[in-house]
Scaffold this motif. Structure first.
Motif, PDB file in Angstrom:
ATOM      1  N   GLN A 104       1.269  -1.191   0.012  1.00 46.59           N
ATOM      2  CA  GLN A 104       0.443   0.624  -0.388  1.00 46.59           C
ATOM      3  C   GLN A 104       1.056   2.121   0.124  1.00 46.59           C
ATOM      4  O   GLN A 104       0.586   1.741  -0.837  1.00 46.59           O
ATOM      5  CB  GLN A 104      -1.010  -0.021   1.031  1.00 46.59           C
ATOM      6  CG  GLN A 104      -2.313   1.072   1.915  1.00 46.59           C
ATOM      7  CD  GLN A 104      -3.074   1.006  -0.360  1.00 46.59           C
ATOM      8  OE1 GLN A 104      -3.294   0.177  -0.256  1.00 46.59           O
ATOM      9  NE2 GLN A 104      -2.965   2.593  -0.234  1.00 46.59           N
ATOM     10  N   ASP A 105       1.750   1.251   0.696  1.00 45.61           N
ATOM     11  CA  ASP A 105       2.794   2.395   0.213  1.00 45.61           C
ATOM     12  C   ASP A 105       3.727   2.660  -0.605  1.00 45.61           C
ATOM     13  O   ASP A 105       4.696   3.984  -0.175  1.00 45.61           O
ATOM     14  CB  ASP A 105       3.687   1.829   1.932  1.00 45.61           C
ATOM     15  CG  ASP A 105       2.863   2.364   3.193  1.00 45.61           C
ATOM     16  OD1 ASP A 105       2.171   2.787   3.746  1.00 45.61           O
ATOM     17  OD2 ASP A 105       3.059   1.974   4.508  1.00 45.61           O
ATOM     18  N   LEU A 106       3.902   1.634  -1.558  1.00 51.76           N
ATOM     19  CA  LEU A 106       4.239   2.082  -2.994  1.00 51.76           C
ATOM     20  C   LEU A 106       3.330   2.926  -3.575  1.00 51.76           C
ATOM     21  O   LEU A 106       3.559   2.819  -4.862  1.00 51.76           O
ATOM     22  CB  LEU A 106       4.522   0.628  -3.614  1.00 51.76           C
ATOM     23  CG  LEU A 106       6.065   0.288  -2.433  1.00 51.76           C
ATOM     24  CD1 LEU A 106       6.702  -0.916  -3.403  1.00 51.76           C
ATOM     25  CD2 LEU A 106       6.990   1.593  -2.155  1.00 51.76           C
ATOM     26  N   LEU A 107       2.022   3.062  -2.867  1.00 48.83           N
ATOM     27  CA  LEU A 107       0.994   3.741  -4.267  1.00 48.83           C
ATOM     28  C   LEU A 107       0.498   5.003  -3.896  1.00 48.83           C
ATOM     29  O   LEU A 107       0.867   5.184  -2.932  1.00 48.83           O
ATOM     30  CB  LEU A 107      -0.661   2.720  -4.156  1.00 48.83           C
ATOM     31  CG  LEU A 107      -0.045   1.405  -4.148  1.00 48.83           C
ATOM     32  CD1 LEU A 107      -2.305   0.572  -3.899  1.00 48.83           C
ATOM     33  CD2 LEU A 107      -0.115   1.157  -6.128  1.00 48.83           C
ATOM     34  N   PRO A 108       0.652   6.013  -5.265  1.00 48.91           N
ATOM     35  CA  PRO A 108       0.023   6.952  -4.692  1.00 48.91           C
ATOM     36  C   PRO A 108      -1.442   7.193  -4.337  1.00 48.91           C
ATOM     37  O   PRO A 108      -2.180   6.809  -3.812  1.00 48.91           O
ATOM     38  CB  PRO A 108       0.179   7.440  -6.451  1.00 48.91           C
ATOM     39  CG  PRO A 108      -0.540   6.391  -7.181  1.00 48.91           C
ATOM     40  CD  PRO A 108      -0.156   5.697  -6.621  1.00 48.91           C
ATOM     41  N   PRO A 109      -1.188   8.521  -3.459  1.00 49.56           N
ATOM     42  CA  PRO A 109      -3.010   8.987  -3.668  1.00 49.56           C
ATOM     43  C   PRO A 109      -4.089   9.171  -4.576  1.00 49.56           C
ATOM     44  O   PRO A 109      -3.619   8.452  -5.475  1.00 49.56           O
ATOM     45  CB  PRO A 109      -2.757  10.663  -2.700  1.00 49.56           C
ATOM     46  CG  PRO A 109      -1.178  11.276  -3.947  1.00 49.56           C
ATOM     47  CD  PRO A 109      -0.773   9.775  -3.917  1.00 49.56           C
ATOM     48  N   PRO A 110      -5.629   9.267  -4.780  1.00 52.27           N
ATOM     49  CA  PRO A 110      -5.814   8.963  -5.606  1.00 52.27           C
ATOM     50  C   PRO A 110      -5.809   9.902  -6.422  1.00 52.27           C
ATOM     51  O   PRO A 110      -4.325  11.420  -6.305  1.00 52.27           O
ATOM     52  CB  PRO A 110      -7.473   8.968  -5.144  1.00 52.27           C
ATOM     53  CG  PRO A 110      -7.238   9.046  -3.190  1.00 52.27           C
ATOM     54  CD  PRO A 110      -6.257   9.342  -3.306  1.00 52.27           C
ATOM     55  N   ILE A 111      -6.004   9.817  -7.675  1.00 50.35           N
ATOM     56  CA  ILE A 111      -5.697  10.439  -9.159  1.00 50.35           C
ATOM     57  C   ILE A 111      -6.693  11.581  -8.750  1.00 50.35           C
ATOM     58  O   ILE A 111      -7.941  11.734  -8.784  1.00 50.35           O
ATOM     59  CB  ILE A 111      -5.812   9.904 -10.165  1.00 50.35           C
ATOM     60  CG1 ILE A 111      -5.254   8.607 -10.316  1.00 50.35           C
ATOM     61  CG2 ILE A 111      -5.798  11.123 -11.619  1.00 50.35           C
ATOM     62  CD1 ILE A 111      -5.966   8.076 -12.184  1.00 50.35           C
ATOM     63  N   PRO A 112      -5.654  12.569  -8.795  1.00 54.00           N
ATOM     64  CA  PRO A 112      -6.719  14.217  -8.630  1.00 54.00           C
ATOM     65  C   PRO A 112      -7.162  14.537 -10.105  1.00 54.00           C
ATOM     66  O   PRO A 112      -7.235  13.965 -11.666  1.00 54.00           O
ATOM     67  CB  PRO A 112      -5.655  15.126  -9.125  1.00 54.00           C
ATOM     68  CG  PRO A 112      -4.421  14.670  -7.989  1.00 54.00           C
ATOM     69  CD  PRO A 112      -4.300  13.554  -9.113  1.00 54.00           C
ATOM     70  N   THR A 113      -8.226  15.292  -9.974  1.00 50.88           N
ATOM     71  CA  THR A 113      -9.911  15.657 -10.789  1.00 50.88           C
ATOM     72  C   THR A 113      -8.851  15.930 -11.368  1.00 50.88           C
ATOM     73  O   THR A 113      -9.782  15.501 -12.742  1.00 50.88           O
ATOM     74  CB  THR A 113     -10.750  15.845 -10.446  1.00 50.88           C
ATOM     75  OG1 THR A 113     -11.832  15.665  -9.009  1.00 50.88           O
ATOM     76  CG2 THR A 113     -11.951  16.298 -11.325  1.00 50.88           C
ATOM     77  N   PRO A 114      -8.853  17.308 -11.454  1.00 50.38           N
ATOM     78  CA  PRO A 114      -7.701  17.827 -13.030  1.00 50.38           C
ATOM     79  C   PRO A 114      -7.063  17.013 -13.729  1.00 50.38           C
ATOM     80  O   PRO A 114      -6.950  16.809 -15.041  1.00 50.38           O
ATOM     81  CB  PRO A 114      -6.671  19.271 -12.451  1.00 50.38           C
ATOM     82  CG  PRO A 114      -7.346  19.265 -11.429  1.00 50.38           C
ATOM     83  CD  PRO A 114      -8.209  17.774 -10.131  1.00 50.38           C
ATOM     84  N   VAL A 115      -6.696  15.738 -12.886  1.00 50.64           N
ATOM     85  CA  VAL A 115      -5.220  14.965 -13.995  1.00 50.64           C
ATOM     86  C   VAL A 115      -6.491  13.654 -14.515  1.00 50.64           C
ATOM     87  O   VAL A 115      -5.945  13.879 -15.702  1.00 50.64           O
ATOM     88  CB  VAL A 115      -4.614  14.100 -12.873  1.00 50.64           C
ATOM     89  CG1 VAL A 115      -3.242  13.133 -13.585  1.00 50.64           C
ATOM     90  CG2 VAL A 115      -3.110  15.286 -12.684  1.00 50.64           C
ATOM     91  N   ARG A 116      -6.703  13.116 -14.172  1.00 46.03           N
ATOM     92  CA  ARG A 116      -8.276  12.516 -14.017  1.00 46.03           C
ATOM     93  C   ARG A 116      -8.824  12.473 -15.680  1.00 46.03           C
ATOM     94  O   ARG A 116      -9.096  12.467 -16.542  1.00 46.03           O
ATOM     95  CB  ARG A 116      -8.911  11.949 -12.990  1.00 46.03           C
ATOM     96  CG  ARG A 116     -10.079  10.965 -13.584  1.00 46.03           C
ATOM     97  CD  ARG A 116     -10.717  10.640 -12.430  1.00 46.03           C
ATOM     98  NE  ARG A 116     -10.397   9.702 -11.812  1.00 46.03           N
ATOM     99  CZ  ARG A 116      -9.191   8.388 -11.823  1.00 46.03           C
ATOM    100  NH1 ARG A 116      -9.567   7.906 -12.728  1.00 46.03           N
ATOM    101  NH2 ARG A 116      -9.067   8.016 -10.266  1.00 46.03           N
ATOM    102  N   ASP A 117      -9.074  14.176 -15.303  1.00 51.37           N
ATOM    103  CA  ASP A 117      -9.633  14.995 -16.621  1.00 51.37           C
ATOM    104  C   ASP A 117      -9.197  14.736 -17.433  1.00 51.37           C
ATOM    105  O   ASP A 117      -9.610  14.300 -18.825  1.00 51.37           O
ATOM    106  CB  ASP A 117      -9.996  15.723 -16.393  1.00 51.37           C
ATOM    107  CG  ASP A 117     -11.629  16.223 -15.356  1.00 51.37           C
ATOM    108  OD1 ASP A 117     -12.295  15.164 -14.809  1.00 51.37           O
ATOM    109  OD2 ASP A 117     -12.090  17.062 -14.780  1.00 51.37           O
ATOM    110  N   ALA A 118      -7.866  14.984 -17.976  1.00 46.68           N
ATOM    111  CA  ALA A 118      -6.909  15.279 -18.729  1.00 46.68           C
ATOM    112  C   ALA A 118      -6.888  13.820 -18.670  1.00 46.68           C
ATOM    113  O   ALA A 118      -6.725  13.606 -20.398  1.00 46.68           O
ATOM    114  CB  ALA A 118      -6.047  16.108 -17.917  1.00 46.68           C
TER     115      ALA A 118
END
Length: 475
Positions: free
Chosen positions: A257-271
């Protein structure tokens, strides 16, 4: 688009391309065997500065100087400055003149890494895509804008070049820290890496980071006969393979789990949702069932982390014998996005291995570089999209960060600049391999796009984008 000055610059750069001027300039650069690596020598590298870049930059009104590399044995940096007014916007750009080895004997018949060859509407030669061709596109466009505007730009430009990118840019971070004042700017624009696809002009705003670490299991000094000891003595190959399987499963999903990033931010997911990332666009069939489940291919490649096994060794593969090997080794690489706690990777992996019962597997971080990403909602991104659309007719794809790694943290983190990369290559260009090539269509589009970008940097809209970016800082 009605401005006569911009139209003149576009017409001139198109003529230069059609009349063979660009091909001649690129051939001259490809002929320089400016290979960098562990045994690189300045005698082979510096002529690219002295005989290619300096004359071109000086002719365009730049003042050239050298920044000595703080790393012993590494090549100096070339800094070229064209300052028109202290009140103008200042832009920093970057390129590298070094290339990987030619691998001469691996090229197809009729091709050479050190001679420019036109075949199937593409130019072949070492460096055409990485990075000589890309910074030549930018410098050519810049020259035509200066000429069309009667010797002025309307903004200040600083250009930083290196001869060590292909050996992990030794000294680049140190020199940028030490010479931050000399490199101060409002915006960073450069070209490297690939587009999303051959036919889709692209902006990318950063890159995934990379951390390489070694796992090792060495329970004894020598091998043991597998008949006499098999079943009662630990096999380090089995232990290490099992340890790796506890970190990433057989479908490429990271289990720590600690090798994972936080959730994808909305502006990034939209892009990412606007990008076409599939087997057709990449030119190679991808594995749809690999990586984080429930994510699109674009999200898995550009918005998430991946854990790769780079090497795995136990025993003698060429001559297997009936023996339990004494040791096993592996190199793993974490490709990661912004928000990943990569600097703690040794502690994270050590904790996981201990909890999973692999206390005899050792972990050591070998090297790493940070992830970076300009917010896709930045005013500079909107500005750059408009500049490209003005000549291409459609907006470019916006990639929040490359799947690979460029030294973007030097410019975004150390120098504190918003970073916009405009690549003039594509995923199938075979950089770092035999038959490196650059399609003519990408060159011609790149010249037009960069004329538009450099021309628009001298207009009021660029200063407005700068002021809006400062008023609304982005992470």
């Amino acid at each position: 688009m009605t401005d006569a000055t911009k139209l003149k610059a576009l017409e001139n750069v198109h003529r230069f391309f059609q009349d063979g001027g660009f091909a001649d300039a690129l051939a001259k650069r490809v002929a320089y065997r400016s290979m960098s690596g562990p045994d690189a020598k300045d005698d082979d590298l510096l002529p690219y500065y002295h005989e290619i870049l300096e004359p071109d930059l000086t002719a365009m009104g730049f003042r050239c100087s050298y920044l000595q590399n703080p790393v012993a044995g590494a090549s100096p940096f070339l800094l070229a400055e064209r300052i028109e007014s202290p009140d103008f916007l200042t832009v920093l750009t970057y390129g590298h003149g070094d290339v990987v080895p030619g691998y001469d004997d691996q090229w197809e018949e009729g091709l050479s890494p050190w001679s420019l060859t036109l075949r199937d509407d593409a130019w072949y030669g070492r460096g055409v895509a990485d990075n000589k061709g890309q910074h030549l596109i930018n410098l050519t466009a810049l020259r035509e804008v200066i000429a069309a505007r009667d010797g002025r730009l309307g903004f200040n430009l600083k250009a930083l070049f290196e001869l060590g990118e292909e050996r992990s840019s030794p000294g680049l971070r140190q020199v940028c820290k030490e010479r931050a004042q000399a490199l101060a700017a409002d915006l960073f624009i450069a070209s490297d890496g690939p587009r999303v696809s051959k036919d889709q002009p692209t902006l990318f705003l950063g890159s995934r980071g990379s951390a390489v670490f070694e796992l090792s299991c060495t329970p004894r000094a020598g091998g043991l006969h597998s008949g006499n000891w098999g079943g009662i003595m630990k096999n380090p190959g089995v232990v290490l393979a099992s340890a790796i399987a506890s970190m990433v499963d057989g479908k490429g999903r990271i289990l720590v789990q600690d090798l994972l990033p936080p959730p994808i931010p909305t502006p990034v997911r939209d892009a990412l949702a606007r990008l076409k990332v599939d087997s057709e666009s990449l030119g190679r069939k991808i594995d749809e069932d690999w990586g984080e489940p429930g994510f699109t291919a674009a999200e898995r490649l550009l918005g998430w982390n991946s854990l790769e096994v780079l090497t795995l060794h136990a025993g003698n593969y060429a001559k297997p014998v009936n023996a339990i090997p004494p040791a096993a080794y592996a190199h793993l690489q974490l490709r990661f996005v912004v928000g990943t706690n990569w600097t703690a990777i040794e502690d994270i992996v050590r904790t996981h291995l201990d909890q999973a019962g692999f206390t005899d597997v050792q972990v050591k971080l070998i090297r790493g570089s940070p992830a970076t990403r300009l917010d896709p909602a930045s005013s500079w991104v909107s500005w750059a999209k408009a500049a490209v659309k003005d000549v291409m007719g459609t907006e470019p794809a916006v990639v929040p960060n490359l799947g690979g790694t460029v030294p973007n943290d030097v410019f975004s983190d150390i120098l504190g600049l918003p970073t916009v990369w405009i690549p003039h290559s594509y995923p199938g260009c075979k950089q770092h391999a035999a038959n490196e090539h650059l399609p003519l269509s990408i060159v011609e589009q790149g010249l037009a796009m960069m004329v538009s970008v450099f021309w628009e940097l001298g207009e009021a809209a660029a200063l407005d984008a700068c002021n809006r970016h400062r008023a609304t800082p982005v992470a």
